[in-house]
Design an enzyme around this catalytic site. Structure first.
Site, PDB file in Angstrom:
ATOM      1  CB  SER A  53       2.100  -0.758 -13.942  1.00 52.80           C
ATOM      2  OG  SER A  53       2.777  -0.194 -12.855  1.00 52.80           O
ATOM      3  CG  ASP A  97       6.387  -6.267 -10.372  1.00 50.63           C
ATOM      4  OD1 ASP A  97       6.995  -5.232 -10.046  1.00 50.63           O
ATOM      5  OD2 ASP A  97       5.372  -6.265 -11.089  1.00 50.63           O
ATOM      6  CG  HIS A 142       6.580  -3.544 -13.083  1.00 54.23           C
ATOM      7  ND1 HIS A 142       5.422  -3.898 -12.424  1.00 54.23           N
ATOM      8  CD2 HIS A 142       6.352  -2.293 -13.594  1.00 54.23           C
ATOM      9  CE1 HIS A 142       4.532  -2.921 -12.523  1.00 54.23           C
ATOM     10  NE2 HIS A 142       5.071  -1.942 -13.238  1.00 54.23           N
TER      11      HIS A 142
END
Length: 274
Positions: free
Chosen positions: A95, A225, A254
């Site tokens: 991320s 995600d 995610h």
């Protein structure tokens, strides 16, 4: 506790376990190096040296009023790599940490980095702009800032219990301890640093960083995600990398490094050994 002082005097916490080829793990927002527990233990058991730091303003690291942006985050990693004299290192970012990896490797990686991995990563840019029409509108990130300001504790609980791990999907097996751990990590950091970091992860353009990276890069992304949509991140990032490989995961969220650690760890190990 192991810490280093960054050039501006901010204390950066890190864990450094084992010996062998080093793997450096870069966590997502608003978490800490603890988010990599499943990977740290797995790769330690496979003979690697594993390192995870808490980004400034996150976890156990010190906070700074300024410097909560990608250039400083990457410089902090460079300071850590120099302190530990890391060579032939593999950098793995999830991320926001994927953006940190892209900028660090592009600017500081020569002679130190062997490979890189971007997992559910924000590059090339999350924000909708004239040049990135498929991005998320600024109102999405303004909503993050408003929710954090109104009640950070509630906001973090809602993110973890909902889209981060896909626990909001019909039939999902909700893991309350995982939610609690996400909340714990988030609340251990600085509200000001986390607020600033929303701009850093959403508005930073990593296009030129991706183009500059000259080592093999594995791009891994869950097709479900909900935090960093795959079509405007991984599917574009792979076209910008010189030596990139894209691996996507149907139905995975995610936070797949936690919910599907066995799958992710096995694929990481295969890439490291290739």
């Amino acid at each position: 506790m192991a810490t280093i002082q960054t050039p501006d005097g901010t204390a950066l916490f890190y864990r450094d376990w084992g010996s062998g080829q080093p793997i450096v793990f870069h966590h997502g927002w608003p978490l800490s190096g603890d988010d990599w527990d499943a990977q740290m233990l797995f790769f330690l058991g496979h003979g690697y040296r594993v390192i995870a730091h808490d980004r400034r303003g996150h976890g156990r690291s010190g906070e700074s009023f300024d410097g909560n942006e990608m250039d400083t985050y990457a410089a902090d990693v460079a300071a850590l790599a120099a302190h530990l004299d890391l060579r032939d290192a593999i950098h793995v970012g999830h991320s926001t940490g994927g953006g940190e990896v892209a900028r660090y490797v592009a600017r500081y990686g020569a002679g130190r980095v062997a490979r890189a991995v971007l997992i559910g990563a924000v590059p090339p840019i999350m924000l909708k702009t004239e040049h990135n029409p498929g991005g998320l509108p600024i109102e999405v990130f303004d909503g993050f800032r408003a929710a954090l300001t109104a009640n950070r504790s509630v906001f973090y609980r809602d993110v973890a219990a909902g889209p981060f791990y896909g626990f909001n999907r019909p039939g999902a097996k909700v893991l309350e301890p995982v939610i609690d751990n996400w909340w714990r990590q988030g609340m251990s950091g600085s509200a000001k640093s986390h607020y600033d970091c929303i701009k850093a992860f959403s508005e930073t353009d990593f296009t030129e960083d991706l183009k500059a990276i000259d080592v093999p890069v594995l791009v891994m992304h869950g097709e479900d995600d909900q935090i960093v949509p795959i079509d405007d991140s991984a599917r574009i990032a792979i076209t910008l990398l010189k030596h990139g490989t894209l691996k996507t995961y149907p139905g995975l969220p995610h936070g797949m490094c936690t919910t599907h650690a066995e799958t992710i760890n096995a694929d990481l190990l295969a890439f490291f050994r290739a």
